[in-house]
Design a protein around this motif. Structure first.
Motif, PDB file in Angstrom:
ATOM      1  N   ALA A 261       0.596  -0.685  -0.299  1.00  0.00           N
ATOM      2  CA  ALA A 261      -0.408   0.149   0.340  1.00  0.00           C
ATOM      3  C   ALA A 261       1.141   1.456  -0.464  1.00  0.00           C
ATOM      4  O   ALA A 261       0.727   1.972  -0.703  1.00  0.00           O
ATOM      5  CB  ALA A 261      -0.701   0.284   1.551  1.00  0.00           C
ATOM      6  N   GLU A 262       1.652   1.706   0.644  1.00  0.00           N
ATOM      7  CA  GLU A 262       2.508   2.534   0.728  1.00  0.00           C
ATOM      8  C   GLU A 262       3.368   2.707  -0.900  1.00  0.00           C
ATOM      9  O   GLU A 262       3.293   3.866  -0.866  1.00  0.00           O
ATOM     10  CB  GLU A 262       4.047   2.304   1.651  1.00  0.00           C
ATOM     11  CG  GLU A 262       3.112   2.090   3.373  1.00  0.00           C
ATOM     12  CD  GLU A 262       2.805   1.226   3.739  1.00  0.00           C
ATOM     13  OE1 GLU A 262       2.761  -0.129   2.899  1.00  0.00           O
ATOM     14  OE2 GLU A 262       2.339   0.920   4.492  1.00  0.00           O
TER      15      GLU A 262
ATOM     16  N   ASN B 253       0.648   4.287  -2.922  1.00  0.00           N
ATOM     17  CA  ASN B 253      -0.138   5.130  -2.527  1.00  0.00           C
ATOM     18  C   ASN B 253       1.470   6.708  -3.458  1.00  0.00           C
ATOM     19  O   ASN B 253       0.230   7.373  -3.511  1.00  0.00           O
ATOM     20  CB  ASN B 253       0.151   5.566  -0.949  1.00  0.00           C
ATOM     21  CG  ASN B 253      -1.320   4.887  -0.684  1.00  0.00           C
ATOM     22  OD1 ASN B 253      -1.967   4.440  -0.893  1.00  0.00           O
ATOM     23  ND2 ASN B 253      -1.048   4.747   1.371  1.00  0.00           N
TER      24      ASN B 253
ATOM     25  N   ARG C  46       0.804   6.640  -7.076  1.00  0.00           N
ATOM     26  CA  ARG C  46      -0.678   7.418  -6.999  1.00  0.00           C
ATOM     27  C   ARG C  46      -0.180   8.703  -7.500  1.00  0.00           C
ATOM     28  O   ARG C  46       0.105   9.420  -8.054  1.00  0.00           O
ATOM     29  CB  ARG C  46      -1.051   6.828  -6.796  1.00  0.00           C
ATOM     30  CG  ARG C  46      -2.241   5.533  -6.693  1.00  0.00           C
ATOM     31  CD  ARG C  46      -3.405   6.366  -6.343  1.00  0.00           C
ATOM     32  NE  ARG C  46      -3.734   4.387  -6.596  1.00  0.00           N
ATOM     33  CZ  ARG C  46      -4.458   3.431  -6.134  1.00  0.00           C
ATOM     34  NH1 ARG C  46      -4.184   3.244  -4.603  1.00  0.00           N
ATOM     35  NH2 ARG C  46      -5.313   2.001  -6.282  1.00  0.00           N
ATOM     36  N   ARG C  47       0.977   9.202  -6.388  1.00  0.00           N
ATOM     37  CA  ARG C  47       1.338  10.537  -6.684  1.00  0.00           C
ATOM     38  C   ARG C  47       2.062  10.703  -7.522  1.00  0.00           C
ATOM     39  O   ARG C  47       2.030  12.469  -8.490  1.00  0.00           O
ATOM     40  CB  ARG C  47       1.806  11.116  -5.379  1.00  0.00           C
ATOM     41  CG  ARG C  47       0.918  10.637  -4.140  1.00  0.00           C
ATOM     42  CD  ARG C  47       1.672  10.799  -3.080  1.00  0.00           C
ATOM     43  NE  ARG C  47       2.105  12.315  -2.186  1.00  0.00           N
ATOM     44  CZ  ARG C  47       2.111  13.065  -1.441  1.00  0.00           C
ATOM     45  NH1 ARG C  47       3.033  11.110  -0.423  1.00  0.00           N
ATOM     46  NH2 ARG C  47       3.045  13.744  -0.900  1.00  0.00           N
TER      47      ARG C  47
ATOM     48  N   GLY D 223      -2.784  -2.475  -4.373  1.00  0.00           N
ATOM     49  CA  GLY D 223      -2.356  -1.793  -3.278  1.00  0.00           C
ATOM     50  C   GLY D 223      -2.282  -3.155  -1.839  1.00  0.00           C
ATOM     51  O   GLY D 223      -3.528  -3.227  -1.426  1.00  0.00           O
TER      52      GLY D 223
END
Length: 307
Positions: free
Chosen positions: A131-132, A135, A138-139, A166
């Motif tokens: 997930a990290e 994230n 996605r940025r 994620g």
């Protein structure tokens, strides 16, 4: 991100990152692809790597993730190129039928952008990472835009669907994202060495069980790197631990009765040289000496498994 060379970022300005030691290695591979793209004769030619890297605030990233020795970059580049080539071959072979591509531990890799022009059919591409990492991705990297069919291909009922998931590869839920009625290509780059042998076997078993046929393309490190892991300069002081050393690709194939080893490529052959002169100095100043050991032959391998 457009395919015309313009990167459409999703968050302006430098992005601060906080990653686990293993997740930091995705910055290492991004750095190496950027170095390759800037070289006179790039092997991968990732046009977006430098632009994405420049948007990351690297103050909290360990300096070892930016090695000055070009041989680390050469290793990453030849690995990515071979996996890209195998991916293109699979997509071409299944151009007239629906397929799924599952990229495990995708990090900030843009393989989906690099190879999707090779797709001629109905492709579901799934990028998966923790997930990290997702994230951060996605940025930095918007999802790929739909492909516009060329005039000669408009008679095809093809489409490109992209998903970013994620999750840990060892989680149970994400596997339901995989359609069970079409061939599957699994790409695992820089992933399996960080799993235990038991975790690796369990993951391969789950993947093979979910679909009728497919292919796994992956890289491994040899037992020599596991044995001498403590002297590897790249990971010293990072807490990164590689756990699965593979000297014979048949070990991976034994994870499931339906798996068969179809091809093995040795990094020793991709980066030839006396006393490992072209290999990354992964064992520090002892690399030339330890390269004389028989186990050095499989210090790194690329495997193509069929089922």
């Amino acid at each position: 991100m457009a395919l015309n060379g313009e990167v459409k970022t999703s968050t302006p300005g430098p992005i601060k990152v906080k990653l686990s030691p293993v997740e930091e290695t995705m910055i290492l591979t991004l750095w190496c692809r950027a170095q390759d793209a800037a070289s006179p004769n790039p092997k991968v030619g990732d046009a977006y790597a430098r632009e994405i890297l420049d948007r990351v605030d690297t103050d909290n990233i360990k300096p070892s993730m930016f090695p000055s020795d070009h041989r680390y970059g050469d290793y990453i580049a030849v690995r990515a190129k071979k996996l890209d080539d195998w991916c293109r071959v699979f997509l071409a072979a299944h151009a007239r039928e629906p397929v799924t591509v599952l990229h495990l531990g995708c990090g900030l890799d843009l393989r989906a952008w690099r190879v999707r022009e090779s797709c001629g059919g109905d492709v579901l591409w799934i990028d998966l990472d923790r997930a990290e990492a997702v994230n951060l991705r996605r940025r930095l990297v918007p999802d790929p835009e739909p492909i516009r069919a060329s005039p000669q291909d408009r008679d095809r009922d093809g489409k490109w669907e992209y998903r970013l998931v994620g999750a840990s590869v060892m989680d149970e839920g994400w596997i339901q994202e995989i359609p069970q009625d079409r061939p599957l290509l699994v790409i695992a780059e820089g992933l399996f060495p960080y799993l235990t042998p038991e975790e690796a076997a369990a993951l391969l078993q789950r993947l093979v069980d979910i679909v009728p046929s497919g292919r796994v393309i992956m890289d491994t490190v040899g037992s020599i790197l596991i044995r001498y892991h403590s002297i590897m300069p790249l990971f010293r002081g990072t807490g990164v631990q590689m756990k699965w050393g593979v000297d014979d690709g048949e070990e991976a194939a034994r994870a499931h009765p339906r798996l068969a080893l179809a091809e093995t490529v040795l990094f020793r052959d991709l980066l030839p040289g006396m006393f490992a002169s072209a290999a990354p100095p992964c064992l520090g100043v002892l690399t030339p000496l330890l390269s004389l050991l028989p186990s050095w032959r499989t210090y790194g391998q690329l495997l193509r498994l069929e089922f």
